[in-house]
Motif scaffolding. Structure first.
Motif, PDB file in Angstrom:
ATOM      1  N   THR A 148     -63.296  -3.244 -37.401  1.00  0.00           N
ATOM      2  CA  THR A 148     -62.071  -3.635 -38.283  1.00  0.00           C
ATOM      3  C   THR A 148     -62.974  -4.544 -39.120  1.00  0.00           C
ATOM      4  O   THR A 148     -63.497  -6.029 -38.609  1.00  0.00           O
ATOM      5  CB  THR A 148     -61.437  -4.560 -37.172  1.00  0.00           C
ATOM      6  OG1 THR A 148     -60.308  -3.353 -36.712  1.00  0.00           O
ATOM      7  CG2 THR A 148     -60.170  -4.916 -38.657  1.00  0.00           C
ATOM      8  N   GLY A 195     -60.816   8.542 -37.337  1.00  0.00           N
ATOM      9  CA  GLY A 195     -59.810   7.713 -37.438  1.00  0.00           C
ATOM     10  C   GLY A 195     -59.617   6.546 -38.645  1.00  0.00           C
ATOM     11  O   GLY A 195     -60.290   5.558 -38.443  1.00  0.00           O
ATOM     12  N   GLU A 243     -62.833   3.817 -37.401  1.00  0.00           N
ATOM     13  CA  GLU A 243     -63.187   4.245 -35.704  1.00  0.00           C
ATOM     14  C   GLU A 243     -64.124   5.250 -36.251  1.00  0.00           C
ATOM     15  O   GLU A 243     -63.904   6.544 -36.694  1.00  0.00           O
ATOM     16  CB  GLU A 243     -62.242   5.038 -35.348  1.00  0.00           C
ATOM     17  CG  GLU A 243     -60.777   5.369 -34.847  1.00  0.00           C
ATOM     18  CD  GLU A 243     -61.106   6.254 -34.700  1.00  0.00           C
ATOM     19  OE1 GLU A 243     -61.811   6.876 -34.248  1.00  0.00           O
ATOM     20  OE2 GLU A 243     -59.796   6.690 -34.069  1.00  0.00           O
ATOM     21  N   SER A 284     -56.964   3.330 -40.619  1.00  0.00           N
ATOM     22  CA  SER A 284     -55.710   2.386 -40.649  1.00  0.00           C
ATOM     23  C   SER A 284     -56.179   0.869 -41.755  1.00  0.00           C
ATOM     24  O   SER A 284     -56.879   0.455 -41.422  1.00  0.00           O
ATOM     25  CB  SER A 284     -54.921   1.561 -38.759  1.00  0.00           C
ATOM     26  OG  SER A 284     -54.208   1.451 -38.947  1.00  0.00           O
ATOM     27  N   GLN A 294     -49.907   2.994 -40.016  1.00  0.00           N
ATOM     28  CA  GLN A 294     -50.377   3.849 -39.876  1.00  0.00           C
ATOM     29  C   GLN A 294     -51.812   4.314 -39.340  1.00  0.00           C
ATOM     30  O   GLN A 294     -52.364   3.551 -40.267  1.00  0.00           O
ATOM     31  CB  GLN A 294     -49.974   4.998 -41.122  1.00  0.00           C
ATOM     32  CG  GLN A 294     -48.542   4.742 -41.809  1.00  0.00           C
ATOM     33  CD  GLN A 294     -47.280   5.681 -40.976  1.00  0.00           C
ATOM     34  OE1 GLN A 294     -48.005   6.621 -40.667  1.00  0.00           O
ATOM     35  NE2 GLN A 294     -46.508   5.343 -40.536  1.00  0.00           N
ATOM     36  N   TYR A 295     -51.585   4.476 -38.481  1.00  0.00           N
ATOM     37  CA  TYR A 295     -53.632   5.255 -37.739  1.00  0.00           C
ATOM     38  C   TYR A 295     -53.646   7.009 -37.805  1.00  0.00           C
ATOM     39  O   TYR A 295     -52.701   7.158 -37.468  1.00  0.00           O
ATOM     40  CB  TYR A 295     -53.139   4.998 -36.215  1.00  0.00           C
ATOM     41  CG  TYR A 295     -54.391   5.342 -35.692  1.00  0.00           C
ATOM     42  CD1 TYR A 295     -56.206   4.848 -35.835  1.00  0.00           C
ATOM     43  CD2 TYR A 295     -53.840   6.554 -34.759  1.00  0.00           C
ATOM     44  CE1 TYR A 295     -57.514   5.411 -35.266  1.00  0.00           C
ATOM     45  CE2 TYR A 295     -55.427   7.191 -34.915  1.00  0.00           C
ATOM     46  CZ  TYR A 295     -56.374   7.206 -34.809  1.00  0.00           C
ATOM     47  OH  TYR A 295     -57.656   7.276 -34.070  1.00  0.00           O
ATOM     48  N   SER A 323     -49.665  -3.576 -27.220  1.00  0.00           N
ATOM     49  CA  SER A 323     -49.601  -2.005 -28.689  1.00  0.00           C
ATOM     50  C   SER A 323     -48.408  -1.081 -28.556  1.00  0.00           C
ATOM     51  O   SER A 323     -48.348  -0.464 -27.499  1.00  0.00           O
ATOM     52  CB  SER A 323     -50.580  -1.488 -28.230  1.00  0.00           C
ATOM     53  OG  SER A 323     -52.167  -2.323 -28.814  1.00  0.00           O
ATOM     54  N   TYR A 359     -59.514  -0.495 -40.543  1.00  0.00           N
ATOM     55  CA  TYR A 359     -60.324  -0.214 -38.868  1.00  0.00           C
ATOM     56  C   TYR A 359     -60.922   1.085 -39.619  1.00  0.00           C
ATOM     57  O   TYR A 359     -59.435   1.638 -40.234  1.00  0.00           O
ATOM     58  CB  TYR A 359     -59.184  -0.017 -37.871  1.00  0.00           C
ATOM     59  CG  TYR A 359     -58.880   0.109 -36.800  1.00  0.00           C
ATOM     60  CD1 TYR A 359     -60.441  -1.122 -36.284  1.00  0.00           C
ATOM     61  CD2 TYR A 359     -58.846   1.453 -36.357  1.00  0.00           C
ATOM     62  CE1 TYR A 359     -60.773   0.267 -34.769  1.00  0.00           C
ATOM     63  CE2 TYR A 359     -59.630   2.073 -35.756  1.00  0.00           C
ATOM     64  CZ  TYR A 359     -60.830   1.616 -34.536  1.00  0.00           C
ATOM     65  OH  TYR A 359     -60.313   1.459 -33.724  1.00  0.00           O
ATOM     66  N   TYR A 371     -47.685   1.973 -35.533  1.00  0.00           N
ATOM     67  CA  TYR A 371     -47.809   1.343 -34.542  1.00  0.00           C
ATOM     68  C   TYR A 371     -47.703  -0.201 -35.279  1.00  0.00           C
ATOM     69  O   TYR A 371     -47.699  -0.185 -36.223  1.00  0.00           O
ATOM     70  CB  TYR A 371     -48.803   1.992 -33.794  1.00  0.00           C
ATOM     71  CG  TYR A 371     -50.494   1.081 -34.794  1.00  0.00           C
ATOM     72  CD1 TYR A 371     -51.207  -0.378 -34.485  1.00  0.00           C
ATOM     73  CD2 TYR A 371     -50.429   2.302 -35.749  1.00  0.00           C
ATOM     74  CE1 TYR A 371     -51.873  -0.470 -35.167  1.00  0.00           C
ATOM     75  CE2 TYR A 371     -52.074   1.102 -36.207  1.00  0.00           C
ATOM     76  CZ  TYR A 371     -52.224   0.336 -36.813  1.00  0.00           C
ATOM     77  OH  TYR A 371     -53.502  -0.079 -37.324  1.00  0.00           O
TER      78      TYR A 371
END
Length: 165
Positions: free
Chosen positions: A74, A95, A91, A97, A114-115, A145, A89, A124
């Motif tokens: 991030t 994914g 990963e 975000s 939104q992820y 979370s 973010y 989330y």
């Protein structure tokens, strides 16, 4: 840089952050690790100032026995147009975000975002609250979370991450 390396402390920990990032300064230059309740999974976040305090990098790794590491990064930065802290973010499983960070007292609040991974989206929100303190500032923080479901918000996890030596 050599002096910081000799002392075992990253010089990047001492950057003068952008004013909007100062509430996150306690995280910089440290790794923080927590264990998920009821499992052998761990979550580690390592924070480092980049670009002379204009951004904060968080390298994040979840480890679980017998499974490949889940790794993400991030970057937090001050958005002068929006006058707010934003983050991106990404990963290792594809994914992504993008969201914002606000401050509520001592807590860092990540409003609903939104992820997105493999064409699926999850909404989330997160709250990081500093916990115990020692002479060097917070020694731990709670990460809470939540995910939005058709029935409302539900806790995904609550985890206490402790500053690592």
């Amino acid at each position: 840089m050599a002096l910081g390396a000799i002392a075992g402390v990253s010089v990047a920990a001492f950057a003068d952050p952008s004013p909007g990032l100062k509430p996150m300064a306690f995280l910089a230059g440290h790794c923080w690790m927590g264990e998920f309740p009821g499992s052998q999974r761990t979550d580690t976040h390592c924070f480092q100032w980049v670009y002379e305090g204009k951004a904060l990098r968080d390298t994040h790794t979840v480890r679980a026995p017998g499974r490949p590491d889940y790794v993400g990064e991030t970057t937090y930065y001050w958005d002068p147009a929006g006058k707010r802290v934003e983050y991106l973010y990404i990963e290792n499983q594809g994914g992504v975000s993008h969201g914002t960070v606000t401050v509520d007292g001592d807590a860092l609040v990540f409003p609903a975002a939104q992820y997105v991974a493999e064409g699926e989206a999850m909404t989330y929100r997160v709250r990081w609250t500093p916990q115990t303190s020692d002479g060097d500032g917070p020694a731990s923080y709670e990460a809470w979370s939540e995910a939005q479901t058709k029935d409302g918000w539900t806790t995904m996890f609550k985890l206490v991450l402790k500053r690592q030596p």
